[in-house]
Scaffold this active site. Structure first.
Site, PDB file in Angstrom:
ATOM      1  N   GLY A   1      -1.255  -1.423   1.934  1.00  0.00           N
ATOM      2  CA  GLY A   1      -0.932  -0.011   2.153  1.00  0.00           C
ATOM      3  C   GLY A   1      -1.538   0.552   3.424  1.00  0.00           C
ATOM      4  O   GLY A   1      -2.006   1.688   3.456  1.00  0.00           O
TER       5      GLY A   1
ATOM      6  N   ALA B   1      -1.986   5.120  19.035  1.00  0.00           N
ATOM      7  CA  ALA B   1      -1.074   5.489  20.126  1.00  0.00           C
ATOM      8  C   ALA B   1       0.280   4.863  19.837  1.00  0.00           C
ATOM      9  O   ALA B   1       0.362   3.729  19.368  1.00  0.00           O
ATOM     10  CB  ALA B   1      -1.611   4.981  21.455  1.00  0.00           C
TER      11      ALA B   1
ATOM     12  N   LYS C   1       2.000  12.118  23.750  1.00  0.00           N
ATOM     13  CA  LYS C   1       1.697  11.040  24.709  1.00  0.00           C
ATOM     14  C   LYS C   1       2.930  10.867  25.581  1.00  0.00           C
ATOM     15  O   LYS C   1       4.003  10.536  25.074  1.00  0.00           O
ATOM     16  CB  LYS C   1       1.389   9.751  23.948  1.00  0.00           C
ATOM     17  CG  LYS C   1       1.278   8.530  24.845  1.00  0.00           C
ATOM     18  CD  LYS C   1       1.039   7.261  24.068  1.00  0.00           C
ATOM     19  CE  LYS C   1       1.162   6.051  24.970  1.00  0.00           C
ATOM     20  NZ  LYS C   1       1.093   4.775  24.234  1.00  0.00           N
TER      21      LYS C   1
ATOM     22  N   VAL D   1      -4.856  -7.638  -5.400  1.00  0.00           N
ATOM     23  CA  VAL D   1      -4.102  -8.848  -5.768  1.00  0.00           C
ATOM     24  C   VAL D   1      -5.062 -10.035  -5.775  1.00  0.00           C
ATOM     25  O   VAL D   1      -5.742 -10.307  -4.785  1.00  0.00           O
ATOM     26  CB  VAL D   1      -2.939  -9.093  -4.773  1.00  0.00           C
ATOM     27  CG1 VAL D   1      -2.277 -10.446  -5.036  1.00  0.00           C
ATOM     28  CG2 VAL D   1      -1.919  -7.972  -4.865  1.00  0.00           C
TER      29      VAL D   1
HETATM   30  C1  LIG Z   1      -8.090  -2.905  18.215  1.00  0.00           C
HETATM   31  C2  LIG Z   1      -6.689  -2.545  17.830  1.00  0.00           C
HETATM   32  C3  LIG Z   1      -6.081  -1.447  18.400  1.00  0.00           C
HETATM   33  C4  LIG Z   1      -4.769  -1.117  18.066  1.00  0.00           C
HETATM   34  N1  LIG Z   1      -4.155  -0.069  18.678  1.00  0.00           N
HETATM   35  C5  LIG Z   1      -2.856   0.175  18.432  1.00  0.00           C
HETATM   36  C6  LIG Z   1      -2.187   1.246  19.063  1.00  0.00           C
HETATM   37  O1  LIG Z   1      -2.761   2.010  19.848  1.00  0.00           O
HETATM   38  N2  LIG Z   1      -0.883   1.449  18.772  1.00  0.00           N
HETATM   39  C7  LIG Z   1      -0.209   0.653  17.884  1.00  0.00           C
HETATM   40  O2  LIG Z   1       0.984   0.854  17.689  1.00  0.00           O
HETATM   41  N3  LIG Z   1      -0.830  -0.345  17.240  1.00  0.00           N
HETATM   42  C8  LIG Z   1      -2.120  -0.604  17.475  1.00  0.00           C
HETATM   43  N4  LIG Z   1      -2.757  -1.588  16.797  1.00  0.00           N
HETATM   44  C9  LIG Z   1      -2.042  -2.268  15.710  1.00  0.00           C
HETATM   45  C10 LIG Z   1      -2.092  -1.379  14.455  1.00  0.00           C
HETATM   46  O3  LIG Z   1      -3.426  -1.080  14.132  1.00  0.00           O
HETATM   47  C11 LIG Z   1      -1.414  -2.066  13.268  1.00  0.00           C
HETATM   48  O4  LIG Z   1      -0.155  -2.531  13.671  1.00  0.00           O
HETATM   49  C12 LIG Z   1      -1.241  -1.077  12.133  1.00  0.00           C
HETATM   50  O5  LIG Z   1      -2.433  -0.448  11.815  1.00  0.00           O
HETATM   51  C13 LIG Z   1      -0.689  -1.774  10.900  1.00  0.00           C
HETATM   52  O6  LIG Z   1      -1.687  -2.490  10.237  1.00  0.00           O
HETATM   53  P1  LIG Z   1      -1.294  -3.168   8.870  1.00  0.00           P
HETATM   54  O7  LIG Z   1      -0.738  -2.137   7.956  1.00  0.00           O
HETATM   55  O8  LIG Z   1      -0.434  -4.356   9.144  1.00  0.00           O
HETATM   56  O9  LIG Z   1      -2.686  -3.722   8.303  1.00  0.00           O
HETATM   57  P2  LIG Z   1      -3.954  -2.977   7.672  1.00  0.00           P
HETATM   58  O10 LIG Z   1      -4.132  -1.600   8.147  1.00  0.00           O
HETATM   59  O11 LIG Z   1      -5.075  -3.937   7.872  1.00  0.00           O
HETATM   60  O12 LIG Z   1      -3.625  -2.869   6.109  1.00  0.00           O
HETATM   61  C14 LIG Z   1      -3.792  -3.966   5.242  1.00  0.00           C
HETATM   62  C15 LIG Z   1      -3.560  -3.492   3.812  1.00  0.00           C
HETATM   63  O13 LIG Z   1      -3.541  -4.639   2.955  1.00  0.00           O
HETATM   64  C16 LIG Z   1      -4.283  -4.337   1.801  1.00  0.00           C
HETATM   65  N5  LIG Z   1      -4.772  -5.572   1.205  1.00  0.00           N
HETATM   66  C17 LIG Z   1      -5.465  -6.574   1.790  1.00  0.00           C
HETATM   67  N6  LIG Z   1      -5.773  -7.520   0.871  1.00  0.00           N
HETATM   68  C18 LIG Z   1      -5.261  -7.091  -0.320  1.00  0.00           C
HETATM   69  C19 LIG Z   1      -5.252  -7.610  -1.637  1.00  0.00           C
HETATM   70  N7  LIG Z   1      -5.831  -8.756  -1.954  1.00  0.00           N
HETATM   71  N8  LIG Z   1      -4.627  -6.904  -2.598  1.00  0.00           N
HETATM   72  C20 LIG Z   1      -4.013  -5.725  -2.331  1.00  0.00           C
HETATM   73  N9  LIG Z   1      -3.989  -5.186  -1.085  1.00  0.00           N
HETATM   74  C21 LIG Z   1      -4.612  -5.874  -0.117  1.00  0.00           C
HETATM   75  C22 LIG Z   1      -5.406  -3.431   2.278  1.00  0.00           C
HETATM   76  O14 LIG Z   1      -5.971  -2.685   1.208  1.00  0.00           O
HETATM   77  C23 LIG Z   1      -4.643  -2.551   3.274  1.00  0.00           C
HETATM   78  O15 LIG Z   1      -4.033  -1.496   2.563  1.00  0.00           O
HETATM   79  C24 LIG Z   1      -4.079  -1.907  17.107  1.00  0.00           C
HETATM   80  C25 LIG Z   1      -4.710  -3.001  16.503  1.00  0.00           C
HETATM   81  C26 LIG Z   1      -6.002  -3.333  16.862  1.00  0.00           C
HETATM   82  C27 LIG Z   1      -6.645  -4.525  16.213  1.00  0.00           C
END
Ligand SMILES: Cc1cc2nc3c(=O)[nH]c(=O)nc-3n(C[C@H](O)[C@H](O)[C@H](O)COP(=O)(O)OP(=O)(O)OC[C@H]3O[C@@H](n4cnc5c(N)ncnc54)[C@H](O)[C@@H]3O)c2cc1C
Length: 540
Positions: A12, A53, A81, A185
């Site tokens: 999430g 961003a 932006k 999970v």
């Molecule tokens: C340093 C950095 C800077 C960034 N800057 C930008 C930016 O400026 N602009 C941009 O577009 N993107 C940027 N990104 C990318 C952006 O942060 C991600 O694309 C975005 O936040 C999506 O993350 P996510 O939802 O895939 O993962 P996460 O936010 O890591 O979410 C993972 C989810 O999985 C769940 N989860 C994990 N394990 C389990 C389990 N066993 N059971 C149930 N749930 C679980 C967690 O609870 C969480 O809800 C950046 C990334 C980094 C590393």
């Protein structure tokens, strides 16, 4: 009645909630339920909390979900932006250039690039094709306080609070019927045919679905840990592998303005972002751990931010650069960081989640034979990762900096992708133009096939389809980084006419200070951003 397909999103963060809200809005409209969507997120694993961003494609997903722009900005402490300003990327002596979102295109023929190349380059390229660099320098909003009457609208995206964005989408999606499970999970159950059958949770639930979306971030709980799909590492071309972030609330220090652009300043072993929101500024030092220790990176970041960062904690965010060999395997699709990440320089993380989700609605599996859908989906996603990889790589490899080991390393030929090298070699014999992006196979480019799969054509090398970063973006970076300077002297001679700015841009710039309010004023008046007292400016 249509029998709905069961979709379970695991994770999430921004990607999970974007997928939930968008799939629901597009598939389940007008009282029709095509997808029965649930999302499970762990109360123990925090979201990554960065990704603040965006690029203009965000406007499409917000519109499709039915989100009002002002309401969105209020909920996520958002700001506008209009561009990214790059400082110190060429020589490290304070020089800068802009990659602006909007570009003016004269008609019927646009010769602005050739005109600039044939001129003495006394005005930066970006200022000759867009009014936005100067608008950003003046800290103006891209919107007026009243009715817009400045001709073509300015193109913009947003800065926003990442956690607030996921919370807002969660609220919207659950209010529209998406089921939300706050649970961890612990196991993934496989069916006999090799599909995922269900996930098991710490609270003892067994959640079945026809389609599982892995949004568990870098953990890749389903796609990697269960299905064993490889991660294609791209760290050979992009050396940064972690970021140190500091957030400074405006109550602590408000500079007296809100920048309407992201700032990306190259420093000793990477670069530092500055992202302003309505209630704080955030800095992040994206760096390569092989070239600077965590302690030294923190010292450098604190020195960069200065006294506003005093007494505030820094947070380390490790990351890996690469992408999943196949994002969709059997009945599991990875979206978000579990599918890949090509460093944050051009804010493409959320864009990739956005693209993946939009594509999934087009490729939605109404039956269990998902392989043909997955095949094309995977190819398009792989192409897009390559497109972004090449484009981000371009920012580094044209540097002239030799002041640190990091900058000496990124200049080495081995640090440039073969595709990018082929493009640059070609463009040294002819400046880039729109047609070059029709066919992205350039002389000298080797064939680098993907690992073979089960379908004919699976092994084909990905290609850059220039969908998000085409000629406009390439020119902004190339000419910002002084590309073809020597060649232009050879081709057109040393004594060339002064650079000129198109009349339309000059007219817009004359109007801008009268029509466009300061960015912070717009945020205060329209969204109710508090009127923070500005910290006293240092003299000099
Ligand atoms: C340093 C950095 C800077 C960034 N800057 C930008 C930016 O400026 N602009 C941009 O577009 N993107 C940027 N990104 C990318 C952006 O942060 C991600 O694309 C975005 O936040 C999506 O993350 P996510 O939802 O895939 O993962 P996460 O936010 O890591 O979410 C993972 C989810 O999985 C769940 N989860 C994990 N394990 C389990 C389990 N066993 N059971 C149930 N749930 C679980 C967690 O609870 C969480 O809800 C950046 C990334 C980094 C590393």
């Amino acid at each position: 009645m249509i029998k709905p397909r069961r979709v379970l999103i695991v994770g999430g963060g921004s990607s999970g909630w974007m997928a939930a809200a968008y799939l629901d809005a597009v598939l389940n409209h007008d009282g029709q339920s095509v997808a029965d969507i649930g999302l499970i997120e762990s109360p123990d694993v925090p979201r990554i909390g960065v990704g603040e961003a965006t690029i203009p494609s965000i406007n499409h997903i917000l519109a499709a979900i039915g989100i009002d722009e002002n309401e969105f900005l209020k909920r996520v402490d958002g700001t506008f932006k209009q561009a990214i300003k790059y400082v110190n990327w060429l020589d490290g002596r304070g020089e800068s250039y802009y990659h602006a979102f909007g570009r003016y295109r004269p008609s019927p023929v646009d010769t602005s690039s050739q005109d600039w190349l044939m001129s003495d380059r006394s005005i930066p390229f970006s200022e000759t094709i867009s009014a936005q660099p100067v608008i950003c320098e003046s800290c103006l909003a891209p919107k007026m306080l009243g009715q817009w009457d400045m001709g073509t609208r300015l193109t913009y995206a947003f800065h926003m609070n990442a956690l607030g964005f996921a919370d807002y989408l969660c609220e919207l999606a659950t209010s529209r019927g998406v089921k939300h499970y706050s649970d961890h999970v612990v196991d993934v159950e496989m069916a006999e045919n090799g599909d995922i059958a269900a996930v098991h949770t710490r609270a003892g639930k067994r959640l079945e679905a026809d389609l599982f979306i892995d949004c568990t971030g870098f953990a890749g709980l389903l796609i990697e840990k269960k299905l064993g799909v490889d991660w294609i590492d791209c760290s050979q071309w992009l050396l940064c592998d972690r970021a140190l972030t500091i957030q400074v609330p405006y109550e602590h220090n408000y500079p007296g303005y809100v920048r309407p652009n992201t700032l990306a300043t190259a420093v000793s072993a990477g670069w530092i972002w500055e992202i302003p929101l309505q209630n704080r500024r955030a800095w992040g030092y994206v760096h390569a751990s092989d070239f600077v220790s965590e302690d030294d990176a923190e010292k450098e970041l604190r020195a960069f931010v200065g006294t506003p960062a005093d007494d505030l904690p820094a947070r380390l965010v490790p990351f890996k650069v690469g992408y999943r060999a196949k994002a969709w395997v059997r009945n599991c699709i990875a979206i978000g960081l579990s599918a890949g990440f090509i460093e944050p320089l051009e804010s493409t993380g959320l864009y990739m989640s956005d693209l993946a989700t939009v594509m999934l609605t087009e490729y939605f599996p109404y039956h269990d034979d998902m392989a043909p859908l997955a095949f094309r989906y995977n190819r398009i996603i792989a192409n897009r990762f390559h497109e972004i990889l090449d484009f981000i790589n371009l920012h580094y490899c044209l540097t002239r900096r030799t002041d640190t080991g990091f900058w000496r390393e990124v200049r080495k030929p081995a640090r440039m992708t073969d595709r990018l090298r082929a493009k640059l070699d070609f463009w040294r014999s002819k400046p880039p133009s729109a047609a070059d992006f029709e066919d992205q196979w350039f002389p000298g480019q080797p064939d680098t096939p993907l690992p073979p799969g089960n379908l004919p054509g699976d092994h084909r090398s990905p290609i850059d389809t220039a969908d998000v970063f085409g000629i406009d973006s390439y020119e902004a970076i190339l000419y910002g980084m002084d590309f073809l300077n020597a060649e232009c002297s050879d081709w057109f001679g040393e004594s060339r006419p002064q650079t000129r700015i198109a009349k339309t841009i000059a007219e817009r710039l004359a109007l801008a200070p009268r029509k466009l309010p300061p960015h912070d004023l717009w945020l205060t008046r329209v969204l109710g951003m508090p009127d923070y007292p500005a910290a006293p400016r240092k003299s000099g």
